[in-house]
Design a protein around this motif. Structure first.
Motif, PDB file in Angstrom:
ATOM      1  N   GLU A  11      51.150  46.927 -41.469  1.00 37.64           N
ATOM      2  CA  GLU A  11      51.928  46.482 -42.620  1.00 37.64           C
ATOM      3  C   GLU A  11      51.922  44.960 -42.701  1.00 37.64           C
ATOM      4  O   GLU A  11      52.059  44.271 -41.691  1.00 37.64           O
ATOM      5  N   TYR A  12      51.808  44.459 -43.956  1.00 40.39           N
ATOM      6  CA  TYR A  12      51.783  43.026 -44.196  1.00 40.39           C
ATOM      7  C   TYR A  12      52.615  42.719 -45.438  1.00 40.39           C
ATOM      8  O   TYR A  12      52.765  43.579 -46.329  1.00 40.39           O
ATOM      9  N   GLU A  13      53.136  41.493 -45.488  1.00 35.59           N
ATOM     10  CA  GLU A  13      53.905  41.062 -46.653  1.00 35.59           C
ATOM     11  C   GLU A  13      52.970  40.382 -47.649  1.00 35.59           C
ATOM     12  O   GLU A  13      52.195  39.498 -47.282  1.00 35.59           O
ATOM     13  N   LEU A  14      53.057  40.805 -48.903  1.00 34.04           N
ATOM     14  CA  LEU A  14      52.215  40.233 -49.945  1.00 34.04           C
ATOM     15  C   LEU A  14      52.819  38.907 -50.414  1.00 34.04           C
ATOM     16  O   LEU A  14      53.978  38.858 -50.828  1.00 34.04           O
ATOM     17  N   VAL A  15      52.021  37.832 -50.338  1.00 34.52           N
ATOM     18  CA  VAL A  15      52.471  36.538 -50.837  1.00 34.52           C
ATOM     19  C   VAL A  15      51.740  36.160 -52.124  1.00 34.52           C
ATOM     20  O   VAL A  15      52.146  35.212 -52.805  1.00 34.52           O
ATOM     21  N   ALA A  16      50.667  36.879 -52.447  1.00 30.21           N
ATOM     22  CA  ALA A  16      50.018  36.695 -53.741  1.00 30.21           C
ATOM     23  C   ALA A  16      50.911  37.288 -54.825  1.00 30.21           C
ATOM     24  O   ALA A  16      51.834  38.067 -54.550  1.00 30.21           O
ATOM     25  N   ALA A  17      50.641  36.918 -56.070  1.00 32.96           N
ATOM     26  CA  ALA A  17      51.484  37.401 -57.174  1.00 32.96           C
ATOM     27  C   ALA A  17      51.362  38.904 -57.355  1.00 32.96           C
ATOM     28  O   ALA A  17      52.369  39.603 -57.524  1.00 32.96           O
ATOM     29  N   LEU A  18      50.131  39.434 -57.293  1.00 33.49           N
ATOM     30  CA  LEU A  18      49.895  40.858 -57.513  1.00 33.49           C
ATOM     31  C   LEU A  18      48.784  41.340 -56.591  1.00 33.49           C
ATOM     32  O   LEU A  18      47.901  40.575 -56.190  1.00 33.49           O
ATOM     33  N   PHE A  19      48.833  42.641 -56.268  1.00 35.10           N
ATOM     34  CA  PHE A  19      47.742  43.278 -55.530  1.00 35.10           C
ATOM     35  C   PHE A  19      47.682  44.730 -55.959  1.00 35.10           C
ATOM     36  O   PHE A  19      48.669  45.465 -55.861  1.00 35.10           O
ATOM     37  N   ASP A  20      46.512  45.154 -56.465  1.00 36.70           N
ATOM     38  CA  ASP A  20      46.307  46.538 -56.888  1.00 36.70           C
ATOM     39  C   ASP A  20      45.524  47.264 -55.808  1.00 36.70           C
ATOM     40  O   ASP A  20      44.343  46.966 -55.565  1.00 36.70           O
ATOM     41  N   GLN A  21      46.171  48.208 -55.149  1.00 37.35           N
ATOM     42  CA  GLN A  21      45.550  48.955 -54.061  1.00 37.35           C
ATOM     43  C   GLN A  21      45.072  50.309 -54.570  1.00 37.35           C
ATOM     44  O   GLN A  21      45.875  51.124 -55.039  1.00 37.35           O
ATOM     45  N   PRO A  22      43.765  50.591 -54.529  1.00 34.15           N
ATOM     46  CA  PRO A  22      43.260  51.882 -55.014  1.00 34.15           C
ATOM     47  C   PRO A  22      43.871  53.038 -54.226  1.00 34.15           C
ATOM     48  O   PRO A  22      44.026  52.974 -53.002  1.00 34.15           O
TER      49      PRO A  22
END
Length: 226
Positions: A11-22
Motif C-alpha cells: 500500500e502507498y499514499e497517492l500524492v499525484a492529483a489522480l491515478f486510474d488503476q485498471p
C-alpha cells in the motif's frame, strides 16, 4: 529517504492529483478505479516502483512526517527569534517549571463529571452513571432501573456500600425472568408486542408522570420499564 530498491508490492499514499488503476482483465471491456490525492492504493512491485520513481506515490506516513518536521523547524525558528526572557518563560511553561519564583500555569484537566442518561436509556447505562457518580457497582446492580433512576435523580449522594440496598421501603431487587415485582397494586407487565397505548397505561400505573410517558416512544417505554 526511501530507496527505490526498498519499494515492494503493498500500500502507498497517492500524492499525484489522480491515478486510474485498471480493474478489468485481459479480453474484458476496459474498466478502472480512480484514486485521488491522499488515497491509499495497493500496487504490485513493478507499478509501485514506477509510480514511486515518478514521485506519484510515497510510503504511507512520509508526507505527514515531512509536514511535522517543517512545523518543528518553523517553531524552533520562531522560538529563537524571541527575546531571551520571553523564550525562557515559554520553555519553562512547557516544562512545567517556574521562572523567577513564579510557578508555571498548570495544564487544564478535562472535566470527568458524569452525564446523566435519559430515563429511556438501558439499565446498564444507569448502572454506569451510578458508578461514575460514586456508587459501588454491586449496589447499583442490585436495584431495578426504576429504583436507580429514583435514587440518582433524588440525591447526588452515593449509598453506604456496606449497607444492603435491598433493605428499606424504597429499594427492590430485580424481578426474576423479567416479570414485575409482586404486589396487588402493581399491574402486570405487558408483552413487548403490545401496542403503545397499553405500554403508556402501564407506565402511568407504574408511577411515570403522564406528560413524560406521552413523550416517549413504545420502545423507550419498554426500555424504561424493563
Amino acid at each position: 529517504m526511501t530507496d527505490l530498491n526498498q519499494i515492494t508490492a503493498g500500500e502507498y499514499e497517492l500524492v499525484a492529483a489522480l491515478f486510474d488503476q485498471p480493474t478489468s482483465k485481459p479480453g474484458e471491456p476496459f474498466d478502472f478505479h480512480r484514486y485521488r490525492q491522499g488515497d491509499i492504493v495497493t500496487l504490485d512491485a513493478a507499478e509501485a516502483k514506477r509510480l514511486f520513481a515518478a514521485g506519484a506515490v510515497v510510503v504511507p506516513g512520509t508526507r505527514q512526517k515531512a509536514e511535522a518536521e517543517a512545523l518543528r523547524v518553523a517553531y524552533e525558528a520562531a522560538l529563537a527569534a524571541l527575546p531571551d526572557d520571553v523564550r525562557a518563560q515559554v520553555l519553562a511553561t512547557q516544562a512545567g517549571t517556574s521562572v523567577d519564583g513564579l510557578a508555571a500555569p498548570a495544564a487544564s484537566v478535562p472535566s470527568t463529571e458524569a452525564v446523566q442518561p435519559p430515563k429511556a436509556a438501558s439499565k446498564d447505562d444507569w448502572v454506569a452513571y451510578a458508578v461514575a457518580s460514586g456508587w459501588a457497582e454491586a449496589d447499583a446492580e442490585k436495584l431495578t432501573k426504576k429504583d436507580l433512576i429514583a435514587r440518582l435523580t433524588e440525591s447526588d449522594e452515593a449509598p453506604d456500600s456496606a449497607a444492603d440496598p435491598g433493605d428499606g421501603d424504597d429499594a427492590a431487587t430485580p424481578p426474576a425472568d423479567g416479570a414485575d415485582q409482586g404486589g396487588d397494586d402493581v399491574p402486570e407487565r405487558p408483552a413487548n408486542v403490545a401496542d403503545e397505548e397499553t405500554w403508556l397505561a402501564y407506565a402511568i400505573a407504574r408511577g411515570v408522570p403522564e406528560h413524560e410517558a406521552e413523550q416517549l416512544s413504545k420502545q423507550e417505554l419498554i426500555n424504561l420499564l424493563t
